[in-house]
Design a protein around this motif. Structure first.
Motif, mmCIF file in Angstrom:
data_model
loop_
_atom_site.group_PDB
_atom_site.id
_atom_site.type_symbol
_atom_site.label_atom_id
_atom_site.label_comp_id
_atom_site.label_asym_id
_atom_site.label_seq_id
_atom_site.Cartn_x
_atom_site.Cartn_y
_atom_site.Cartn_z
ATOM 1 N N GLY A 70 86.644 24.926 -39.241
ATOM 2 C CA GLY A 70 86.731 26.406 -39.261
ATOM 3 C C GLY A 70 86.132 26.921 -38.745
ATOM 4 N N LYS A 71 84.896 26.649 -37.918
ATOM 5 C CA LYS A 71 83.741 26.509 -37.078
ATOM 6 C C LYS A 71 84.362 26.440 -35.529
ATOM 7 C CE LYS A 71 80.180 26.094 -39.046
ATOM 8 N NZ LYS A 71 78.221 25.541 -39.846
ATOM 9 N N LEU A 72 85.139 25.504 -35.430
ATOM 10 C CA LEU A 72 86.103 25.306 -34.808
ATOM 11 C C LEU A 72 87.183 26.137 -34.256
ATOM 12 C CD1 LEU A 72 87.474 23.689 -31.874
ATOM 13 C CD2 LEU A 72 88.690 22.060 -34.057
ATOM 14 N N LEU A 73 87.753 26.911 -35.398
ATOM 15 C CA LEU A 73 89.604 27.667 -35.116
ATOM 16 C C LEU A 73 88.386 28.506 -34.682
ATOM 17 C CD1 LEU A 73 92.135 26.985 -34.492
ATOM 18 C CD2 LEU A 73 91.397 25.433 -35.821
ATOM 19 N N PHE A 74 87.847 29.238 -35.377
ATOM 20 C CA PHE A 74 86.758 30.576 -35.195
ATOM 21 C C PHE A 74 86.595 31.016 -33.734
ATOM 22 C CE2 PHE A 74 83.506 34.201 -34.815
ATOM 23 C CZ PHE A 74 84.007 34.866 -35.685
ATOM 24 N N ALA A 75 85.786 29.762 -33.207
ATOM 25 C CA ALA A 75 85.109 29.916 -31.639
ATOM 26 C C ALA A 75 86.803 30.100 -30.723
ATOM 27 C CB ALA A 75 84.776 28.284 -31.111
ATOM 28 N N VAL A 76 87.856 29.449 -31.247
ATOM 29 C CA VAL A 76 88.747 29.235 -30.525
ATOM 30 C C VAL A 76 89.152 30.598 -30.496
ATOM 31 C CG1 VAL A 76 91.582 28.487 -30.110
ATOM 32 C CG2 VAL A 76 89.332 26.756 -30.694
ATOM 33 N N MET A 77 89.516 30.910 -30.630
ATOM 34 C CA MET A 77 90.319 32.781 -31.255
ATOM 35 C C MET A 77 89.178 33.605 -30.526
ATOM 36 S SD MET A 77 93.174 32.515 -33.569
ATOM 37 C CE MET A 77 93.639 34.242 -33.711
ATOM 38 N N ASP A 78 87.666 34.187 -31.200
ATOM 39 C CA ASP A 78 86.798 34.296 -29.744
ATOM 40 C C ASP A 78 87.184 34.474 -28.224
ATOM 41 O OD1 ASP A 78 85.243 36.047 -31.045
ATOM 42 O OD2 ASP A 78 83.601 34.831 -30.638
ATOM 43 N N LEU A 79 87.135 33.143 -28.008
ATOM 44 C CA LEU A 79 86.875 32.726 -26.202
ATOM 45 C C LEU A 79 88.467 32.958 -25.840
ATOM 46 C CD1 LEU A 79 85.531 28.921 -26.619
ATOM 47 C CD2 LEU A 79 84.624 31.144 -25.785
ATOM 48 N N ILE A 80 89.809 32.887 -26.640
ATOM 49 C CA ILE A 80 90.553 33.280 -26.408
ATOM 50 C C ILE A 80 90.371 35.026 -25.969
ATOM 51 C CG2 ILE A 80 92.936 33.861 -26.808
ATOM 52 C CD1 ILE A 80 93.210 31.054 -27.945
ATOM 53 N N ARG A 81 90.208 35.596 -27.110
ATOM 54 C CA ARG A 81 89.751 36.626 -27.209
ATOM 55 C C ARG A 81 89.088 38.135 -25.898
ATOM 56 N NH1 ARG A 81 88.421 37.351 -32.331
ATOM 57 N NH2 ARG A 81 90.698 36.885 -32.779
ATOM 58 N N LYS A 82 87.809 37.101 -25.588
ATOM 59 C CA LYS A 82 87.187 37.118 -24.908
ATOM 60 C C LYS A 82 87.572 36.541 -23.048
ATOM 61 C CE LYS A 82 83.306 37.296 -27.789
ATOM 62 N NZ LYS A 82 82.110 36.616 -28.346
ATOM 63 N N ASP A 83 88.578 36.215 -23.416
ATOM 64 C CA ASP A 83 89.750 35.918 -22.113
ATOM 65 C C ASP A 83 88.311 34.674 -21.441
ATOM 66 O OD1 ASP A 83 91.153 38.251 -21.799
ATOM 67 O OD2 ASP A 83 89.709 39.397 -21.445
ATOM 68 N N GLN A 84 88.040 33.546 -22.306
ATOM 69 C CA GLN A 84 87.312 32.516 -21.183
ATOM 70 C C GLN A 84 88.560 31.573 -21.074
ATOM 71 O OE1 GLN A 84 83.769 31.887 -21.211
ATOM 72 N NE2 GLN A 84 84.589 33.925 -21.658
ATOM 73 N N PHE A 85 89.531 31.767 -21.162
ATOM 74 C CA PHE A 85 90.545 30.719 -20.960
ATOM 75 C C PHE A 85 91.625 31.397 -19.635
ATOM 76 C CE2 PHE A 85 90.134 29.519 -25.494
ATOM 77 C CZ PHE A 85 89.345 28.163 -25.295
#
Ligand SMILES: *Cc1c(COP(=O)(O)O)cnc(C)c1O
Length: 302
Positions: A263-278
């Protein structure tokens, strides 16, 4: 010495599926997102716990051990997996459990382990800190698996999971949750994988995990990036922001998550995508490491 091979195929389903996830956000940010559905290995010997155990179990059998001994807390997915794997493969098992106030009814994990035939020994928190030393002095009849299962043999099993991914696609980023860092180390130990390994510690002050990973790899590694702000208060802790996220993710993608790790992992992934980290055109593989048996909701459903 020629020894009969351990037959995992009778109870473990591998290779596990690699599933493409679709979402308007991924299109907008021009990233491809795939999920390695490793929770589908087995209901109890699940995800990274199977991967980390595989070569430990083979070694135990090759060396003629009858009993596995390991350690964990009342909600340990590792204890759950060892108890079940031992039963499947005909080993006896012993679990040294942190907390001498507990008993076999203290958690669903402990009841399950006990039902699988694991002998549980409850020790005080101070005795638990010395556990491996104490056990090593006691006896050498047991095949010892460290807490969380993260040792050299574990890396090889996790690396095989990466091979399964590389047979299908070449990711730019592999992303995993971390408790001990053994899984992340296993990912980086795969010599055919040259991409990044992004790591989401599920405990507070998780920065130490980088050194843990490097110490398991016996070398420094510049392909690791740690994101230490997604612990939601610490190990085993969560709030309604996380449980609401899990609910909506499960609804959008039809993929179950646990509140402790994935749950924490996918939360982080969605957040990092939203914040243009990739960067655009990144090909992410998110590692669903299992853990659903530890989720309170899962027990409610059953
Ligand atoms: C144990 C566990 C982890 C943590 O793995 P480490 O190798 O200790 O970093 C991640 N996800 C799940 C579901 C686990 O059970």
């Amino acid at each position: 010495m020629q020894v009969s091979a351990v037959d995992f195929s009778s109870f473990i389903n591998i290779p596990t599926p690699l599933k493409r996830l679709c979402h308007p956000l991924f299109e907008e940010k021009e990233v491809e997102v795939w999920l390695k559905e490793d929770y589908k290995t087995h209901e109890a010997v699940s995800g990274n716990k199977f991967r980390k155990l595989k070569y430990n179990l083979i070694e135990a059998q090759n060396k003629g051990f009858e009993t596995l001994l390991t350690f964990g807390g009342a909600y340990s997915n590792h204890i759950y997996a060892v108890a079940s794997a031992a039963k499947e493969l005909g080993f006896k098992s012993i679990g040294i459990i942190r907390g001498d106030e507990l008993n076999e009814h203290s958690s669903p994990t402990l009841s399950f382990a006990s039902k699988m035939g694991m002998k549980l020994h409850f020790v005080s928190r101070s005795a638990y800190r010395e556990k491996e030393e104490v056990v090593r002095k006691l006896d050498d009849k047991y095949f010892l698996i460290p807490e969380g299962g993260s040792n050299e043999l574990a890396l090889k099993g996790v690396s095989e999971m990466v091979d399964e991914i590389l047979n299908e696609i070449q990711p730019t980023h592999l992303i995993t949750a971390a408790g001990t860092g053994g899984t992340a180390a296993g990912i980086l130990s795969n010599e055919n994988y040259r991409g990044e390994c992004w790591v989401v510690p599920v405990l507070k002050n998780g920065g130490f995990i980088k050194q843990e990973i490097e110490s398991l790899l016996h070398q420094s590694e510049d392909r690791i990036q740690l994101f230490t702000d997604y612990h939601f208060g610490g190990y085993g802790k969560w709030n309604t922001k996380l449980s609401d996220f899990i609910e909506s993710f499960e609804h959008d993608f039809n993929i179950p998550l646990d509140p402790v790790y994935t749950g924490k992992l996918l939360f982080a992934v969605m957040d990092l995508i939203r914040k243009d980290q990739f960067p655009p055109n990144s090909k992410l593989v998110v590692y669903h490491s299992g853990g659903l048996q530890g989720s309170p909701k899962y027990h409610k459903i059953k």
